[in-house]
Motif scaffolding. Structure first.
Motif, PDB file in Angstrom:
ATOM      1  N   TRP A 258      64.350 -41.677  40.855  1.00  0.00           N
ATOM      2  CA  TRP A 258      63.180 -41.913  41.701  1.00  0.00           C
ATOM      3  C   TRP A 258      61.898 -42.011  40.878  1.00  0.00           C
ATOM      4  O   TRP A 258      61.027 -42.834  41.151  1.00  0.00           O
ATOM      5  CB  TRP A 258      63.066 -40.816  42.754  1.00  0.00           C
ATOM      6  CG  TRP A 258      63.921 -41.073  43.957  1.00  0.00           C
ATOM      7  CD1 TRP A 258      65.176 -40.616  44.179  1.00  0.00           C
ATOM      8  CD2 TRP A 258      63.573 -41.873  45.092  1.00  0.00           C
ATOM      9  NE1 TRP A 258      65.649 -41.074  45.387  1.00  0.00           N
ATOM     10  CE2 TRP A 258      64.691 -41.839  45.969  1.00  0.00           C
ATOM     11  CE3 TRP A 258      62.453 -42.603  45.461  1.00  0.00           C
ATOM     12  CZ2 TRP A 258      64.694 -42.522  47.187  1.00  0.00           C
ATOM     13  CZ3 TRP A 258      62.454 -43.279  46.672  1.00  0.00           C
ATOM     14  CH2 TRP A 258      63.567 -43.235  47.522  1.00  0.00           C
ATOM     15  N   GLU A 259      61.782 -41.174  39.855  1.00  0.00           N
ATOM     16  CA  GLU A 259      60.578 -41.214  39.020  1.00  0.00           C
ATOM     17  C   GLU A 259      60.449 -42.567  38.316  1.00  0.00           C
ATOM     18  O   GLU A 259      59.357 -43.168  38.292  1.00  0.00           O
ATOM     19  CB  GLU A 259      60.615 -40.086  37.990  1.00  0.00           C
ATOM     20  CG  GLU A 259      59.363 -40.026  37.123  1.00  0.00           C
ATOM     21  CD  GLU A 259      59.396 -38.844  36.167  1.00  0.00           C
ATOM     22  OE1 GLU A 259      58.316 -38.329  35.843  1.00  0.00           O
ATOM     23  OE2 GLU A 259      60.509 -38.436  35.750  1.00  0.00           O
ATOM     24  N   GLY A 260      61.543 -43.043  37.744  1.00  0.00           N
ATOM     25  CA  GLY A 260      61.505 -44.334  37.068  1.00  0.00           C
ATOM     26  C   GLY A 260      61.119 -45.455  38.014  1.00  0.00           C
ATOM     27  O   GLY A 260      60.301 -46.327  37.665  1.00  0.00           O
ATOM     28  N   TYR A 261      61.680 -45.447  39.225  1.00  0.00           N
ATOM     29  CA  TYR A 261      61.387 -46.499  40.203  1.00  0.00           C
ATOM     30  C   TYR A 261      59.926 -46.456  40.647  1.00  0.00           C
ATOM     31  O   TYR A 261      59.226 -47.485  40.630  1.00  0.00           O
ATOM     32  CB  TYR A 261      62.320 -46.363  41.409  1.00  0.00           C
ATOM     33  CG  TYR A 261      61.853 -47.156  42.610  1.00  0.00           C
ATOM     34  CD1 TYR A 261      61.915 -48.548  42.613  1.00  0.00           C
ATOM     35  CD2 TYR A 261      61.338 -46.517  43.743  1.00  0.00           C
ATOM     36  CE1 TYR A 261      61.476 -49.282  43.692  1.00  0.00           C
ATOM     37  CE2 TYR A 261      60.898 -47.246  44.830  1.00  0.00           C
ATOM     38  CZ  TYR A 261      60.959 -48.623  44.808  1.00  0.00           C
ATOM     39  OH  TYR A 261      60.513 -49.350  45.883  1.00  0.00           O
ATOM     40  N   LEU A 262      59.434 -45.290  41.049  1.00  0.00           N
ATOM     41  CA  LEU A 262      58.079 -45.188  41.601  1.00  0.00           C
ATOM     42  C   LEU A 262      57.012 -45.486  40.545  1.00  0.00           C
ATOM     43  O   LEU A 262      55.991 -46.129  40.850  1.00  0.00           O
ATOM     44  CB  LEU A 262      57.866 -43.803  42.213  1.00  0.00           C
ATOM     45  CG  LEU A 262      58.691 -43.520  43.475  1.00  0.00           C
ATOM     46  CD1 LEU A 262      58.571 -42.053  43.885  1.00  0.00           C
ATOM     47  CD2 LEU A 262      58.269 -44.431  44.627  1.00  0.00           C
TER      48      LEU A 262
END
Length: 242
Positions: A201-205
């Motif tokens: 999620w961190e990479g995507y956001l």
């Protein structure tokens, strides 16, 4: 005497050759079987990933294209499928005269698990979670830009049971509610996510332009400012296994 020694020599030679053959066959079987097991496990997880890609597309038919329901077949192959650890979503927004918050939304997940690997569908995304971290396989259908945000909140209500073994399971998804919760410009938009797939999620956001920090290992806090439009739409979808 010469003939006797020759006979003994031939016997010893035969035993040595036979022992070498047995050792070679045993080694090949041992190493080969382990390799076959690894290939089988990898293919099993790859098949699950493909099935969850179909599942994500089918649920997107419900949230983005107005379908009332969809069914997805997932083959287990000595794995388990059921409701997993939820993803907690907290969305808040501030503007000059007021503010908005969803509170902590506990969003159910659908989880396939085999050999220490989890394939998860939660909050509109498919992630793969292992001991070394997580990766995002299918991104959620979010629109995140420096001018506007469109955030479909996919609230699954998953049947509370787990199915294990080697069978094909029909995952049936039925929309029970659609509600627009926010539609306006805001000064600040914040998205907090608590999930086992924090890395994914961190990479995507961050790639989508949000500024993220990690208050804890399983929690993200991401924000973006000065948006012309924020639209938050909640979809409630009941999920059963058959």
């Amino acid at each position: 005497m010469i003939r006797d020694r020759r006979g003994v020599s031939e016997t010893v030679g035969f035993v040595l050759v036979f022992s070498l053959v047995l050792l070679t066959v045993g080694t090949v079987l041992t190493v080969g079987y382990g390799g076959l097991q690894d290939v089988r496990d990898a293919e099993r997880v790859n098949n699950a990933q493909r099935a969850f890609d179909v599942l994500a597309n089918n649920i997107e038919d419900i949230t983005a294209r107005g379908a009332p329901s969809r069914g997805t077949e997932i083959r287990l192959a000595e794995a388990s499928l059921g409701r997993g650890e939820p993803t907690i979503l907290n969305v808040s927004a501030d503007w000059s005269s007021s503010n908005f918050s969803t509170g902590n939304d506990s969003l159910d997940s659908i989880v396939y698990e085999a050999e220490g690997t989890q394939i998860r569908y939660a909050a509109g995304a498919v992630t793969r979670v292992q001991s070394g971290g997580s990766v995002m396989l299918v991104e959620p259908n979010f629109v995140l830009s420096d001018q506007r945000v469109i955030l479909p909140v996919v609230e699954l209500v998953v049947e509370q049971r787990s199915i294990a073994g080697s069978r094909t399971v029909l995952v049936r998804s039925v929309r029970t509610n659609r509600e627009v919760e926010l539609d306006r410009g805001v000064d600040q938009f914040q998205l907090n996510v608590t999930t086992p797939a924090t890395d994914a999620w961190e990479g995507y956001l961050e790639e989508e332009g949000m500024n993220c920090t990690r208050p804890s290992d399983d929690r993200l806090s991401c924000s973006i400012d000065d948006l012309d439009s924020v639209q938050l739409v909640r979809f409630t979808i009941e999920v059963t296994f058959g």
